[in-house]
Design an enzyme around this catalytic site. Structure first.
Site, PDB file in Angstrom:
ATOM      1  N   ALA A 112       4.176   8.919  -8.134  1.00  0.00           N
ATOM      2  CA  ALA A 112       2.957   9.371  -8.798  1.00  0.00           C
ATOM      3  C   ALA A 112       2.055   8.194  -9.170  1.00  0.00           C
ATOM      4  O   ALA A 112       1.092   8.368  -9.900  1.00  0.00           O
ATOM      5  CB  ALA A 112       3.318  10.174 -10.034  1.00  0.00           C
ATOM      6  N   GLY A 113       2.412   6.994  -8.711  1.00  0.00           N
ATOM      7  CA  GLY A 113       1.588   5.832  -9.045  1.00  0.00           C
ATOM      8  C   GLY A 113       1.912   5.269 -10.415  1.00  0.00           C
ATOM      9  O   GLY A 113       1.172   4.454 -10.954  1.00  0.00           O
TER      10      GLY A 113
ATOM     11  N   ALA B 215       9.159   0.188  -8.960  1.00  0.00           N
ATOM     12  CA  ALA B 215       9.348  -1.104  -9.634  1.00  0.00           C
ATOM     13  C   ALA B 215      10.269  -0.946 -10.830  1.00  0.00           C
ATOM     14  O   ALA B 215      11.127  -1.801 -11.083  1.00  0.00           O
ATOM     15  CB  ALA B 215       8.005  -1.658 -10.090  1.00  0.00           C
TER      16      ALA B 215
ATOM     17  N   ASP C 199       3.540  -4.231 -10.714  1.00  0.00           N
ATOM     18  CA  ASP C 199       4.416  -3.192 -11.244  1.00  0.00           C
ATOM     19  C   ASP C 199       5.690  -3.774 -11.858  1.00  0.00           C
ATOM     20  O   ASP C 199       6.117  -3.369 -12.944  1.00  0.00           O
ATOM     21  CB  ASP C 199       4.810  -2.208 -10.134  1.00  0.00           C
ATOM     22  CG  ASP C 199       3.622  -1.407  -9.626  1.00  0.00           C
ATOM     23  OD1 ASP C 199       2.476  -1.791  -9.905  1.00  0.00           O
ATOM     24  OD2 ASP C 199       3.847  -0.386  -8.944  1.00  0.00           O
TER      25      ASP C 199
HETATM   26  C1  MEV Z   1       0.862   0.508  -6.410  1.00  0.00           C
HETATM   27  O1  MEV Z   1       1.212   0.957  -7.716  1.00  0.00           O
HETATM   28  C2  MEV Z   1      -0.230  -0.487  -6.504  1.00  0.00           C
HETATM   29  C3  MEV Z   1      -0.726  -1.082  -5.208  1.00  0.00           C
HETATM   30  O2  MEV Z   1      -1.754  -2.010  -5.582  1.00  0.00           O
HETATM   31  C4  MEV Z   1       0.343  -1.800  -4.447  1.00  0.00           C
HETATM   32  C5  MEV Z   1       0.814  -3.066  -5.158  1.00  0.00           C
HETATM   33  O3  MEV Z   1       0.129  -3.605  -6.026  1.00  0.00           O
HETATM   34  O4  MEV Z   1       1.895  -3.523  -4.765  1.00  0.00           O
HETATM   35  C6  MEV Z   1      -1.332  -0.052  -4.294  1.00  0.00           C
END
Ligand code: MEV
Length: 362
Positions: A127-128, A133, A175
């Protein structure tokens, strides 16, 4: 003094949101990220059988359990494990745990014996919000502590970042830094800096992971677990074709992060909100905003939010547009959450700046 065989080590880490600069940070631009008050916990303890048993439960809408075995072909002449077997789809979902174990053995020569790894999470998957991580940081931290490999926080952060990169290909340190340190961090040209900024009350809206009704569809789970990798690769492809245009977009994103940090320091939430809206537009321009997330952002803006944007990797239409948006709600929090609910999204109140890695013997 604890006997290794009798104790259980618990590592707990926060989820993260990227406030500004996701994707652009992969190419050295500045990003600002913060911990939120949702956590993931890894327990490491002994078990009678040899090898690792991994159990992942109550990640919202998802759970999996399996033994990780070493194949004969994956041992060197002395019988030492070289590589864990590829369990195809199912293990891609736990690729981060598997890589943490492999890394521990290779880097520190530790990790023999029967080990139970149990993961519990309040962080929706893919979900971001940094579930990958968080898994890397908490797993390697718990394993190092369990096997008596001494480490400071920075060592754990570096290990976890290497592990995440090994699984994902490209990954910025954002992350893993947040899961380790908590609070706020900015990242520039790969350098992590901890910042002291006031906590913010935000809303995270998730176009949810795997609907409960689907049960555990391992193929779907595996696609989701590698979503970030795929989106980052797609951005790279577009950047290659439209280099001069993307260079301008990336420079603008960098400047947005600088101004946003200033706006938080000055408590200027109107400006902060506008910067979120602009950042969202740039993420749309590089092609990481699927329809569902776009609608959540527009709906939040129309309901009175001071600002709204996609956070994290964004989403892919072909796997249901799963991902999250971040909203600075102003006075309109309840209205925004109701609108999210009606749209079928999960709306969560979150507080930024939470505590980082905690390790306990339990
Ligand atoms: C993922 O949460 C964030 C991105 O910028 C990938 C990263 O920073 O490794 C898309």
């Amino acid at each position: 003094m604890y006997n290794k065989m009798e104790r259980k080590i618990r590592a707990s880490v926060p989820a993260k949101v990227i406030l500004f600069g996701e994707h652009f940070v992969v190419y050295g631009k500045r990003a600002l990220a913060t911990a939120i008050n949702r956590r993931l916990t890894v327990d490491v303890s002994s078990r009678e059988k040899k090898g690792y048993h991994v159990k992942i439960e109550n990640i919202p809408t998802f759970g999996i359990e399996m033994d990780l075995e070493v194949g004969k072909e994956d041992r060197d002449e002395k019988g030492k494990a070289l590589l864990y077997k590829d369990y195809e789809n199912a293990t891609k979902a736990i690729a981060y745990v598997r890589e943490s174990i492999r890394y521990l053995e290779e880097r520190y020569g530790a990790g023999e014996g029967g080990v139970e790894v149990e993961i519990k999470s309040q962080i929706p998957l893919s979900a971001g919000l940094g579930s990958s991580a968080a898994t890397c940081v908490a797993t390697i931290a718990a394993l190092k502590e369990y096997f008596g490999v001494s480490s400071d926080l920075e060592g754990i952060r570096e290990d976890a970042h290497r592990i995440e990169k090994a699984v994902q290909g490209d990954a910025s340190p954002v992350d893993t830094a947040i899961s380790t340190y908590g609070g706020y961090v900015s990242v520039e040209k790969g350098e992590v800096r901890r910042l002291r900024l006031a906590g913010l009350n935000l809303i995270v809206g998730c176009v949810s992971s795997i609907p409960l009704s689907m049960g555990i569809d391992t193929k779907k789970v595996s696609e989701l677990s590698l979503k970030t990798k795929k989106i980052v690769a797609e951005v790279k492809g577009r950047k290659g074709i439209f280099k001069s245009i993307f260079d301008c977009i990336f420079d603008a994103a960098d400047e947005i992060t600088v101004q946003a940090i200033r706006a938080i320091e000055e408590g200027d939430f109107i400006k902060l909100g506008v910067l979120m809206n602009i950042n969202h537009g740039l993420l749309d321009a590089i092609g990481v905003v699927p329809r569902g997330l776009s609608e959540l952002v527009k709906m939040s803006q129309a309901s009175g939010a001071l600002g709204a944007k996609v956070t994290g990797a964004g989403g892919l239409e072909e796997i249901g547009g799963v991902g999250s948006v971040l909203v600075l709600p102003g006075e309109s929090g309840e209205r925004i959450k109701t609108a999210m609910e009606i749209a079928g999204a999960l709306g969560m109140d979150v507080k930024t700046g939470g505590e980082g890695l905690k390790i306990d013997a339990v």
